[in-house]
Design a protein around this motif. Structure first.
Motif, short mmCIF file in Angstrom:
data_model
loop_
_atom_site.label_atom_id
_atom_site.label_comp_id
_atom_site.label_asym_id
_atom_site.label_seq_id
_atom_site.Cartn_x
_atom_site.Cartn_y
_atom_site.Cartn_z
N GLY A 103 0.85 -1.19 0.00
CA GLY A 103 0.00 0.00 0.00
C GLY A 103 0.88 1.23 0.00
O GLY A 103 2.07 1.14 0.36
N SER A 104 0.34 2.38 -0.43
CA SER A 104 1.18 3.57 -0.31
C SER A 104 1.40 3.93 1.15
O SER A 104 2.35 4.63 1.48
N ASP A 105 0.55 3.43 2.04
CA ASP A 105 0.76 3.63 3.48
C ASP A 105 2.18 3.24 3.90
O ASP A 105 2.83 3.96 4.67
N PHE A 130 -4.76 13.55 4.98
CA PHE A 130 -4.81 12.10 5.17
C PHE A 130 -4.08 11.78 6.48
O PHE A 130 -2.92 12.16 6.66
N TYR A 133 -0.20 10.48 7.27
CA TYR A 133 1.00 11.34 7.27
C TYR A 133 1.37 11.72 8.71
O TYR A 133 2.51 11.64 9.13
N THR A 174 -1.91 15.88 -0.89
CA THR A 174 -2.78 14.92 -1.58
C THR A 174 -3.46 15.65 -2.73
O THR A 174 -4.16 16.64 -2.50
N ASN A 178 -8.25 14.48 -0.50
CA ASN A 178 -9.21 13.71 0.29
C ASN A 178 -9.33 14.42 1.63
O ASN A 178 -8.30 14.70 2.24
N ASP A 205 0.79 12.89 -3.23
CA ASP A 205 0.06 11.63 -3.12
C ASP A 205 -1.06 11.66 -4.17
O ASP A 205 -2.06 12.35 -4.00
N ALA A 207 -3.19 9.36 -5.13
CA ALA A 207 -4.07 8.19 -4.96
C ALA A 207 -5.31 8.28 -5.86
O ALA A 207 -5.82 7.26 -6.32
N TYR A 208 -5.78 9.52 -6.11
CA TYR A 208 -7.05 9.69 -6.84
C TYR A 208 -6.87 10.30 -8.23
O TYR A 208 -7.86 10.64 -8.87
N THR A 235 -1.32 4.44 -5.95
CA THR A 235 -1.83 3.23 -5.29
C THR A 235 -2.66 2.38 -6.25
O THR A 235 -3.23 2.91 -7.20
N SER A 237 -5.11 0.75 -4.86
CA SER A 237 -6.28 0.54 -4.01
C SER A 237 -7.56 1.15 -4.57
O SER A 237 -8.65 0.70 -4.24
N LYS A 238 -7.47 2.19 -5.37
CA LYS A 238 -8.66 2.92 -5.77
C LYS A 238 -9.05 2.56 -7.20
O LYS A 238 -9.93 1.74 -7.41
N ARG A 246 -3.21 -4.73 -0.98
CA ARG A 246 -2.19 -3.81 -0.48
C ARG A 246 -1.03 -3.63 -1.46
O ARG A 246 -0.05 -4.36 -1.45
N LEU A 247 -1.15 -2.63 -2.32
CA LEU A 247 -0.07 -2.36 -3.27
C LEU A 247 -0.07 -0.89 -3.69
O LEU A 247 -1.10 -0.33 -4.09
#
Ligand SMILES: *Cc1c(COP(=O)(O)O)cnc(C)c1O
Length: 376
Positions: A103-105, A130, A133, A174, A178, A205, A207-208, A235, A237-238, A246-247
């Motif tokens: 995950g990017s986490d 988010f 962080y 982000t 988000n 980030d 992610a979206y 990510t 994930s979305k 988890r990637l």
């Protein structure tokens, strides 16, 4: 053994954990479908809370996972070189600049530990942001600074610049954001990045970003090669619907990528995630389908919510933030009773706002129907 433990706990360590850990508040995730089914005795529950892909995962990816189920007794290849090459090919960059993570986490956590010295350096971001962080900075014992977003949730660049100093190692941004859905243009972000002091990296980030329209206006990826202090997170994930696998990956300067690979636990990206990630990138048809379901759903939900008297914030993501007419917590709760899970935003400091993830056409219709019943 039991006696030894009891004695050593009571005698030597009243609080046997680090101070940072004693005050640590865990990440608060969206509610799960199973939890709500059980709690409210419901047979049908829809989840529009965690920005997951309403179409699930690509059938091609599911096929790769089931065909390789027997391989799980093998360790993955350390640092996932093939997956990194796939990502690099997809982005048209060198694999030496790509690091994959659980995950990017995981990458957020590792970047902090890679660059920020506890008690000396600091990390900056907007407020709210988010929560990972802040949580991982706190866990590392690194100071975390925040600058308020503008009232319309756009980025207050000057305020962010004001909290950055020579000891700022990372600035997290982000984009699209988000929970607001707001997106700054790539040009604005690069301009901010260029003004950072030497030794500070901007982490964007994204992610979206796959949901933005058009992506080219918002993604900083095309600027990456010419911007030495820019790190990009993405990510699976979305858009790719692999949240449970988890990637994620980071695009970063080769020297940092090299260090990051050395400190990452060698097998944190498991063998199925490794193969699934490669297959996911190959199924761009699925990406197009997801984008179109998202665009249609976003327009439908936005119009439907406005119709019900909600203030809906513009979104370049796969969710909408809105201000309902009436008490947000009560509306959230009433939706739960009807088997619709969305996201309250009190953990972000917005007690009056709610966030709903774009679902399938059917889910969106159901959500609006429930909202209509609740509000009227
Ligand atoms: C969902 C999300 C991610 C993705 O995290 P993963 O660990 O890759 O699942 C990253 N950043 C933000 C802001 C998100 O909302």
């Amino acid at each position: 053994m039991e006696i030894f433990l009891r004695v050593s706990m009571s005698n030597s360590l009243k609080h046997p954990v680090r101070t940072e850990v004693q005050t640590f508040k865990p990440y608060s995730p969206g509610l799960s479908i199973e939890e709500i089914k059980k709690k409210y005795n419901l047979s049908r529950v829809i989840k529009m809370a965690s920005n997951e892909n309403p179409l699930g995962a690509s059938p091609m990816v599911q096929e790769v996972i089931s065909q390789n189920a027997s391989m799980v007794f093998r360790y993955p290849r350390a640092n996932n070189p093939e997956l990194c090459r796939s990502v690099a090919g997809f982005l048209d960059l060198d694999a030496a600049s790509i690091v994959c993570g659980n995950g990017s986490d995981e990458l957020i956590d590792l970047l902090i530990r890679l660059l920020a010295v506890p008690g000396q350096d600091n990390i900056a971001a907007f407020k709210p942001c988010f929560s990972i962080y802040r949580l991982q900075a706190m866990l590392s014992g690194v100071e975390f600074r925040q600058a308020r977003l503008n009232n319309d949730f756009s980025f207050a660049w000057d305020e962010l610049k004001d909290i950055v100093d020579e000891q700022t190692r990372l600035v997290f941004l982000t984009n699209p954001d988000n929970p607001s859905g707001y997106a700054a243009t790539a040009g604005e972000i690069i301009q901010f990045c260029a003004g950072l002091p030497e030794g500070s990296f901007l982490v964007v980030d994204e992610a979206y970003v796959d949901f933005a329209d058009p992506v080219e206006e918002y993604s900083v990826l095309p600027f990456w090669k010419k911007t030495p202090n820019l790190i990009i997170l993405r990510t699976f994930s979305k858009m790719y619907g692999l949240a449970g696998l988890r990637l994620g990956y980071a695009v970063l300067p080769e020297i940092l990528a090299d260090y990051l690979r050395r400190i990452r636990l060698p097998f944190s990206v498991n063998i199925l995630a490794d193969m699934a990630g490669q297959a996911a990138l190959e199924d761009q048809d699925f990406v197009r389908k997801t984008r179109s379901v998202n665009f249609e759903g976003r327009a439908y939900l936005s119009a439907g919510l406005k119709d019900l008297g909600c203030e809906v914030y513009p979104s370049q993501t796969n969710f909408l933030m809105f201000d309902p007419p009436g008490n947000a917590a009560e509306i959230f709760d009433a939706l739960l009773h009807q088997g619709v899970i969305i996201r309250p935003l009190d953990s972000y400091g917005f007690n009056d706002l709610l966030r709903v993830s774009i679902g399938t056409a059917e889910e969106n219709r159901l959500f609006i129907q429930c909202m209509r019943e609740i509000i009227s």
